[in-house]
Write a protein that holds these residues in place. Structure first.
Motif, PDB file in Angstrom:
ATOM      1  N   SER A  21       0.853  -1.181   0.000  1.00 50.89           N
ATOM      2  CA  SER A  21       0.000   0.000   0.000  1.00 50.89           C
ATOM      3  C   SER A  21       0.890   1.233   0.000  1.00 50.89           C
ATOM      4  O   SER A  21       2.000   1.193   0.484  1.00 50.89           O
ATOM      5  CB  SER A  21      -0.930   0.008   1.213  1.00 50.89           C
ATOM      6  N   PRO A  22       0.413   2.355  -0.571  1.00 53.54           N
ATOM      7  CA  PRO A  22       1.243   3.554  -0.559  1.00 53.54           C
ATOM      8  C   PRO A  22       1.634   3.925   0.864  1.00 53.54           C
ATOM      9  O   PRO A  22       0.858   3.779   1.787  1.00 53.54           O
ATOM     10  CB  PRO A  22       0.329   4.616  -1.184  1.00 53.54           C
ATOM     11  N   SER A  23       2.852   4.430   1.015  1.00 55.59           N
ATOM     12  CA  SER A  23       3.381   4.708   2.346  1.00 55.59           C
ATOM     13  C   SER A  23       2.898   6.035   2.901  1.00 55.59           C
ATOM     14  O   SER A  23       3.075   6.306   4.072  1.00 55.59           O
ATOM     15  CB  SER A  23       4.904   4.694   2.307  1.00 55.59           C
ATOM     16  N   ASP A  57       8.743  10.541  -1.211  1.00 61.26           N
ATOM     17  CA  ASP A  57       9.877  11.185  -0.563  1.00 61.26           C
ATOM     18  C   ASP A  57      11.185  10.981  -1.331  1.00 61.26           C
ATOM     19  O   ASP A  57      12.123  11.748  -1.175  1.00 61.26           O
ATOM     20  CB  ASP A  57      10.049  10.657   0.862  1.00 61.26           C
ATOM     21  N   ASP A  58      11.236   9.942  -2.152  1.00 60.80           N
ATOM     22  CA  ASP A  58      12.497   9.588  -2.789  1.00 60.80           C
ATOM     23  C   ASP A  58      12.568   9.923  -4.272  1.00 60.80           C
ATOM     24  O   ASP A  58      13.550   9.620  -4.928  1.00 60.80           O
ATOM     25  CB  ASP A  58      12.752   8.091  -2.589  1.00 60.80           C
ATOM     26  N   GLY A  59      11.530  10.520  -4.816  1.00 60.24           N
ATOM     27  CA  GLY A  59      11.546  10.884  -6.220  1.00 60.24           C
ATOM     28  C   GLY A  59      10.143  10.956  -6.777  1.00 60.24           C
ATOM     29  O   GLY A  59       9.209  10.394  -6.211  1.00 60.24           O
ATOM     30  N   VAL A  88       8.996   4.560  -2.088  1.00 57.49           N
ATOM     31  CA  VAL A  88       7.757   4.536  -2.855  1.00 57.49           C
ATOM     32  C   VAL A  88       7.577   5.862  -3.560  1.00 57.49           C
ATOM     33  O   VAL A  88       7.816   6.921  -2.981  1.00 57.49           O
ATOM     34  CB  VAL A  88       6.539   4.278  -1.935  1.00 57.49           C
ATOM     35  N   SER A  89       7.154   5.796  -4.819  1.00 52.36           N
ATOM     36  CA  SER A  89       6.773   6.993  -5.546  1.00 52.36           C
ATOM     37  C   SER A  89       5.481   6.700  -6.296  1.00 52.36           C
ATOM     38  O   SER A  89       5.360   5.676  -6.958  1.00 52.36           O
ATOM     39  CB  SER A  89       7.872   7.409  -6.524  1.00 52.36           C
ATOM     40  N   ASN A  90       4.520   7.610  -6.164  1.00 57.93           N
ATOM     41  CA  ASN A  90       3.217   7.429  -6.794  1.00 57.93           C
ATOM     42  C   ASN A  90       2.913   8.539  -7.781  1.00 57.93           C
ATOM     43  O   ASN A  90       3.233   9.702  -7.533  1.00 57.93           O
ATOM     44  CB  ASN A  90       2.096   7.434  -5.749  1.00 57.93           C
ATOM     45  N   ALA A  91       2.258   8.164  -8.877  1.00 60.15           N
ATOM     46  CA  ALA A  91       1.573   9.109  -9.752  1.00 60.15           C
ATOM     47  C   ALA A  91       0.092   8.824  -9.525  1.00 60.15           C
ATOM     48  O   ALA A  91      -0.316   7.665  -9.420  1.00 60.15           O
ATOM     49  CB  ALA A  91       1.954   8.896 -11.209  1.00 60.15           C
ATOM     50  N   ASP A 152      -3.976   5.249  -8.159  1.00 65.48           N
ATOM     51  CA  ASP A 152      -2.575   5.461  -7.812  1.00 65.48           C
ATOM     52  C   ASP A 152      -1.714   4.453  -8.561  1.00 65.48           C
ATOM     53  O   ASP A 152      -1.996   3.256  -8.537  1.00 65.48           O
ATOM     54  CB  ASP A 152      -2.350   5.267  -6.306  1.00 65.48           C
ATOM     55  N   PHE A 153      -0.658   4.957  -9.195  1.00 68.74           N
ATOM     56  CA  PHE A 153       0.339   4.122  -9.861  1.00 68.74           C
ATOM     57  C   PHE A 153       1.564   4.155  -8.958  1.00 68.74           C
ATOM     58  O   PHE A 153       2.214   5.191  -8.831  1.00 68.74           O
ATOM     59  CB  PHE A 153       0.661   4.687 -11.246  1.00 68.74           C
ATOM     60  N   SER A 154       1.866   3.044  -8.310  1.00 67.60           N
ATOM     61  CA  SER A 154       2.864   3.026  -7.245  1.00 67.60           C
ATOM     62  C   SER A 154       4.089   2.196  -7.633  1.00 67.60           C
ATOM     63  O   SER A 154       3.998   0.977  -7.791  1.00 67.60           O
ATOM     64  CB  SER A 154       2.225   2.458  -5.964  1.00 67.60           C
ATOM     65  N   TYR A 155       5.236   2.881  -7.781  1.00 71.64           N
ATOM     66  CA  TYR A 155       6.516   2.200  -8.000  1.00 71.64           C
ATOM     67  C   TYR A 155       7.161   2.044  -6.637  1.00 71.64           C
ATOM     68  O   TYR A 155       7.354   3.022  -5.912  1.00 71.64           O
ATOM     69  CB  TYR A 155       7.417   3.004  -8.940  1.00 71.64           C
ATOM     70  N   ARG A 156       7.478   0.792  -6.274  1.00 68.46           N
ATOM     71  CA  ARG A 156       7.994   0.477  -4.940  1.00 68.46           C
ATOM     72  C   ARG A 156       9.341  -0.223  -5.089  1.00 68.46           C
ATOM     73  O   ARG A 156       9.425  -1.251  -5.735  1.00 68.46           O
ATOM     74  CB  ARG A 156       6.984  -0.390  -4.203  1.00 68.46           C
ATOM     75  N   TYR A 157      10.372   0.350  -4.470  1.00 69.73           N
ATOM     76  CA  TYR A 157      11.716  -0.217  -4.536  1.00 69.73           C
ATOM     77  C   TYR A 157      12.124  -0.716  -3.154  1.00 69.73           C
ATOM     78  O   TYR A 157      11.845  -0.067  -2.143  1.00 69.73           O
ATOM     79  CB  TYR A 157      12.730   0.818  -5.039  1.00 69.73           C
TER      80      TYR A 157
END
Length: 184
Positions: A21-23, A57-59, A88-91, A152-157
């Motif tokens: 889930s988004p942070s 927070d990271d990009g 995590v970064s979301n559009a 939400d489009f969530s890229y999670r690293y």
């Protein structure tokens, strides 16, 4: 059906046993019609603007000419490689209260693989899809009921907070691209 204000302020929730889930939740830009529809991000310099927002927070997600399904541009996740903890970064795409219902469609290239990274799509705070190891343009769609929606489009690293990773497979690019976003 929740109101637009509820969708804009509610944090996406998911059962504690699932860690996808988004942070964080920040109120996105107020809604507006998707224009152009389909959006292939060809105007490039105007992202994010309503009905889009991006946070992390990271990009942040950005328009790029790296890959494109249609035209010369697409929307790309940020480079979060070598982050020592979950990043995590979301559009986010917001559809207004007066949305009459229909189908959300997009093209996606998700060159990600656990344990490094994953791409998750949320519809109104619920997981609607997860894509990994998609190394060509693929279709992704959702049915949307009438009323407001938040996608939400969530890229999670580094989903698992690993201190070290095995060598990355040669097909993994560590990024997600989306293009031809449309509402029908």
């Amino acid at each position: 059906i929740p109101s637009l204000s509820e969708i804009l302020t509610e944090a996406p929730s998911i059962t504690p046993s699932v860690i996808l889930s988004p942070s964080e939740t920040k109120a996105p830009t107020p809604c507006a019609p998707l224009d152009p529809n389909p959006d292939s991000f060809e105007d490039g310099t105007d992202f994010p603007s309503s009905p889009w927002s991006t946070y992390g927070d990271d990009g942040a997600w950005a328009v790029t000419a790296d890959k494109a399904f249609n035209g010369t541009h697409s929307l790309k996740s940020p480079d979060l490689e070598d982050t020592p903890s979950l990043s995590v970064s979301n559009a986010t795409l917001i559809l207004c209260d007066d949305f009459e219902g229909g189908t959300f469609l997009m093209k996606v290239w998700a060159s990600v693989q656990p344990p490094w990274d994953i791409f998750v799509v949320y519809r109104d705070g619920e997981v609607a899809g997860q894509l990994v190891d998609v190394n060509e343009w693929a279709d992704f769609g959702l049915t949307l009921e009438p009323g407001p929606h938040r996608i939400d489009f969530s890229y999670r690293y580094n989903q698992f907070g690993l201190p070290n990773f095995p060598p990355s497979p040669p097909t993994r690019e560590g990024a997600v691209w989306i293009d031809m976003v449309s509402i029908l």
